[in-house]
Design a protein around this motif. Sequence first.
Motif, mmCIF file in Angstrom:
data_model
loop_
_atom_site.group_PDB
_atom_site.id
_atom_site.type_symbol
_atom_site.label_atom_id
_atom_site.label_comp_id
_atom_site.label_asym_id
_atom_site.label_seq_id
_atom_site.Cartn_x
_atom_site.Cartn_y
_atom_site.Cartn_z
ATOM 1 N N ILE A 74 51.381 42.023 36.032
ATOM 2 C CA ILE A 74 51.454 43.150 35.085
ATOM 3 C C ILE A 74 52.926 43.429 34.738
ATOM 4 O O ILE A 74 53.275 43.671 33.573
ATOM 5 C CB ILE A 74 50.809 44.428 35.680
ATOM 6 C CG1 ILE A 74 49.324 44.208 35.979
ATOM 7 C CG2 ILE A 74 51.028 45.633 34.748
ATOM 8 C CD1 ILE A 74 48.404 44.164 34.795
ATOM 9 N N ASP A 75 53.795 43.394 35.742
ATOM 10 C CA ASP A 75 55.228 43.602 35.484
ATOM 11 C C ASP A 75 55.712 42.620 34.415
ATOM 12 O O ASP A 75 56.395 43.002 33.457
ATOM 13 C CB ASP A 75 56.012 43.412 36.791
ATOM 14 C CG ASP A 75 57.509 43.625 36.633
ATOM 15 O OD1 ASP A 75 57.896 44.490 35.816
ATOM 16 O OD2 ASP A 75 58.288 42.942 37.324
ATOM 17 N N ALA A 76 55.327 41.349 34.560
ATOM 18 C CA ALA A 76 55.757 40.331 33.588
ATOM 19 C C ALA A 76 55.219 40.646 32.190
ATOM 20 O O ALA A 76 55.931 40.486 31.189
ATOM 21 C CB ALA A 76 55.300 38.948 34.050
ATOM 22 N N VAL B 258 54.564 43.614 31.042
ATOM 23 C CA VAL B 258 55.355 44.745 30.538
ATOM 24 C C VAL B 258 56.706 44.234 30.008
ATOM 25 O O VAL B 258 57.191 44.697 28.965
ATOM 26 C CB VAL B 258 55.548 45.834 31.623
ATOM 27 C CG1 VAL B 258 56.434 46.959 31.108
ATOM 28 C CG2 VAL B 258 54.201 46.390 32.070
ATOM 29 N N HIS B 259 57.303 43.263 30.699
ATOM 30 C CA HIS B 259 58.564 42.698 30.187
ATOM 31 C C HIS B 259 58.367 42.144 28.773
ATOM 32 O O HIS B 259 59.200 42.338 27.889
ATOM 33 C CB HIS B 259 59.063 41.566 31.097
ATOM 34 C CG HIS B 259 59.447 42.031 32.466
ATOM 35 N ND1 HIS B 259 59.484 41.192 33.553
ATOM 36 C CD2 HIS B 259 59.793 43.257 32.919
ATOM 37 C CE1 HIS B 259 59.847 41.885 34.625
ATOM 38 N NE2 HIS B 259 60.041 43.138 34.263
ATOM 39 N N ALA B 260 57.245 41.422 28.580
ATOM 40 C CA ALA B 260 56.997 40.817 27.266
ATOM 41 C C ALA B 260 56.806 41.903 26.202
ATOM 42 O O ALA B 260 57.407 41.845 25.121
ATOM 43 C CB ALA B 260 55.770 39.908 27.337
ATOM 44 N N VAL C 281 58.670 52.187 29.732
ATOM 45 C CA VAL C 281 57.778 51.968 30.879
ATOM 46 C C VAL C 281 58.617 51.767 32.137
ATOM 47 O O VAL C 281 58.374 52.386 33.185
ATOM 48 C CB VAL C 281 56.848 50.754 30.654
ATOM 49 C CG1 VAL C 281 55.889 50.616 31.829
ATOM 50 C CG2 VAL C 281 56.073 50.887 29.352
ATOM 51 N N HIS C 282 59.636 50.928 32.030
ATOM 52 C CA HIS C 282 60.499 50.693 33.197
ATOM 53 C C HIS C 282 61.290 51.946 33.582
ATOM 54 O O HIS C 282 61.478 52.219 34.760
ATOM 55 C CB HIS C 282 61.452 49.517 32.936
ATOM 56 C CG HIS C 282 60.836 48.193 33.281
ATOM 57 N ND1 HIS C 282 59.878 47.613 32.514
ATOM 58 C CD2 HIS C 282 61.020 47.361 34.345
ATOM 59 C CE1 HIS C 282 59.493 46.470 33.072
ATOM 60 N NE2 HIS C 282 60.173 46.292 34.188
ATOM 61 N N ALA C 283 61.739 52.704 32.576
ATOM 62 C CA ALA C 283 62.515 53.923 32.881
ATOM 63 C C ALA C 283 61.674 54.901 33.700
ATOM 64 O O ALA C 283 62.170 55.518 34.649
ATOM 65 C CB ALA C 283 62.982 54.575 31.583
ATOM 66 N N PRO D 189 55.638 49.482 44.847
ATOM 67 C CA PRO D 189 56.134 48.190 44.350
ATOM 68 C C PRO D 189 56.413 48.282 42.843
ATOM 69 O O PRO D 189 55.699 48.976 42.116
ATOM 70 C CB PRO D 189 54.981 47.229 44.635
ATOM 71 C CG PRO D 189 54.188 47.882 45.728
ATOM 72 C CD PRO D 189 54.334 49.369 45.506
ATOM 73 N N HIS D 190 57.443 47.557 42.410
ATOM 74 C CA HIS D 190 57.895 47.636 41.024
ATOM 75 C C HIS D 190 56.753 47.385 40.023
ATOM 76 O O HIS D 190 56.608 48.115 39.039
ATOM 77 C CB HIS D 190 59.032 46.622 40.834
ATOM 78 C CG HIS D 190 59.524 46.519 39.439
ATOM 79 N ND1 HIS D 190 60.252 47.525 38.830
ATOM 80 C CD2 HIS D 190 59.372 45.546 38.500
ATOM 81 C CE1 HIS D 190 60.539 47.157 37.591
ATOM 82 N NE2 HIS D 190 60.013 45.971 37.363
ATOM 83 N N GLY D 191 55.947 46.382 40.281
ATOM 84 C CA GLY D 191 54.870 46.046 39.350
ATOM 85 C C GLY D 191 53.806 47.137 39.291
ATOM 86 O O GLY D 191 53.257 47.431 38.225
ATOM 87 N N SER E 18 54.302 50.373 39.869
ATOM 88 C CA SER E 18 54.874 51.507 39.128
ATOM 89 C C SER E 18 54.747 51.278 37.626
ATOM 90 O O SER E 18 54.399 52.193 36.870
ATOM 91 C CB SER E 18 56.369 51.673 39.441
ATOM 92 O OG SER E 18 56.612 51.652 40.807
ATOM 93 N N ASN E 19 55.044 50.062 37.192
ATOM 94 C CA ASN E 19 54.931 49.749 35.765
ATOM 95 C C ASN E 19 53.484 49.842 35.287
ATOM 96 O O ASN E 19 53.211 50.357 34.202
ATOM 97 C CB ASN E 19 55.470 48.338 35.493
ATOM 98 C CG ASN E 19 56.963 48.341 35.292
ATOM 99 O OD1 ASN E 19 57.456 48.958 34.366
ATOM 100 N ND2 ASN E 19 57.689 47.681 36.168
ATOM 101 N N ALA E 20 52.568 49.320 36.103
ATOM 102 C CA ALA E 20 51.151 49.338 35.729
ATOM 103 C C ALA E 20 50.666 50.773 35.527
ATOM 104 O O ALA E 20 49.909 51.062 34.602
ATOM 105 C CB ALA E 20 50.322 48.637 36.806
HETATM 106 ZN ZN LIG Z 1 60.048 44.741 35.615
#
Ligand SMILES: [Zn+2]
Length: 381
Positions: A189-191, A193-195, A259-261, A273-275, A277-279
């Motif tokens: 999911i993190d990846a 969100v990056h896209a 989303v990352h902020a 975990p980072h992913g 949090s983004n999800a």
């Molecule tokens: Zn990320």
Amino acid sequence: MRNFTFHPGPRLIAGDGQSAAIADLLPAGHCLFVSDQSLVGLGLTDPCRAALADSGHEVILFDRVEADPSFDTLMSAVAAGQEAGVASVVGFGGGSPMDVAKLAAYLLGSGDRVEDIWGVEKATGRKLPLILIPTTAGTGSEATPISVITCEGGVKMAVNARPLTADWTVLDPGLTLGLPRHVTAATGIDAMVHAVEAYTSARLKNPLSDALAREALKLLSANLLIACNEPANVEARSAMLLGAHLAGLAFSNAPVAGVHALAYPLGGIHHLPHGVSNALMLRHVMAHNLEAARELYAELAEIVEPDCAGHGTQARAAVLVDRLDRLVSDSGIAPRLRDHGIPAEDLPMLAREAMRQERLLVNNPCPIGEEDARRLYEAAW
Ligand SMILES: [Zn+2]
């Protein structure tokens, strides 16, 4: 043509088992091998370290990298490299070992003091030859020139400078087959969100970062649930690893945003975990951006749901938000902040903290103020 700048990432070798083929890419001499204890314990580093030893490299193993690596860990890795007089560095693992390896290679090669290079493009020296080998399909750290280190008081400091870019990256899907489902889901999911955030990034997106983000989203959205449900499916794992890398190349040019902020305080304060949090923030920040990013969301919707091609812009944009939200829940991530132990009374403080991520907020397609952030955390709670 509109003016733009694009920075390519490291040279790339991809294929099952290719992590054992790195020996010829490094200069003779000692090699600092940065990883973590669980990967070493699982034997994942063995073929790679054996290949280095067979070709006459003396491997200096530094396996003490923890999640959210500390300043002390970074300096211990640098000291281990200095003591042995290493000629090269390998970073093997998730984002944490790779971030330590990048900055250690730079500090060892340049002789700079880390205190002088925090921030963007402050590091201008030469690093030691560096190879990065990711073992999760998520952070894209192997593609980026960014290293994030946790300093005194839990403050995250970053060095973001082109000289940190690795010389080579190896994408070896075999290394990701053993990832547990919750890690596959969160990192995948993190990846994604990056896209999405690279594609809608307000300032620096360009035709090349767009092409990378689109291809990344296609690979990731089509393969996330297969990789979750069939962990040994090498094709799905390969697609995830490549997708995460392409997304990393995209966002190292067109930086991530809201989303990352809003995810960072959840990691920094509550250690999610980072992913994950983004999800948790994805749907809500996308809903906030819907008006400003409608055209771009509509373009991406056709990638994840080709059937929606004939629909209007607004409908397609809504499809993207829904489809990504469904992927989050189908991957098994509990969808609400309260499911992860975040108390409601912390939301105003999280909103205040999110405002400190100014370097990310400026990339969001529309402004996010403290009031907005609080509303978005409330919606996610
Ligand atoms: Zn990320």
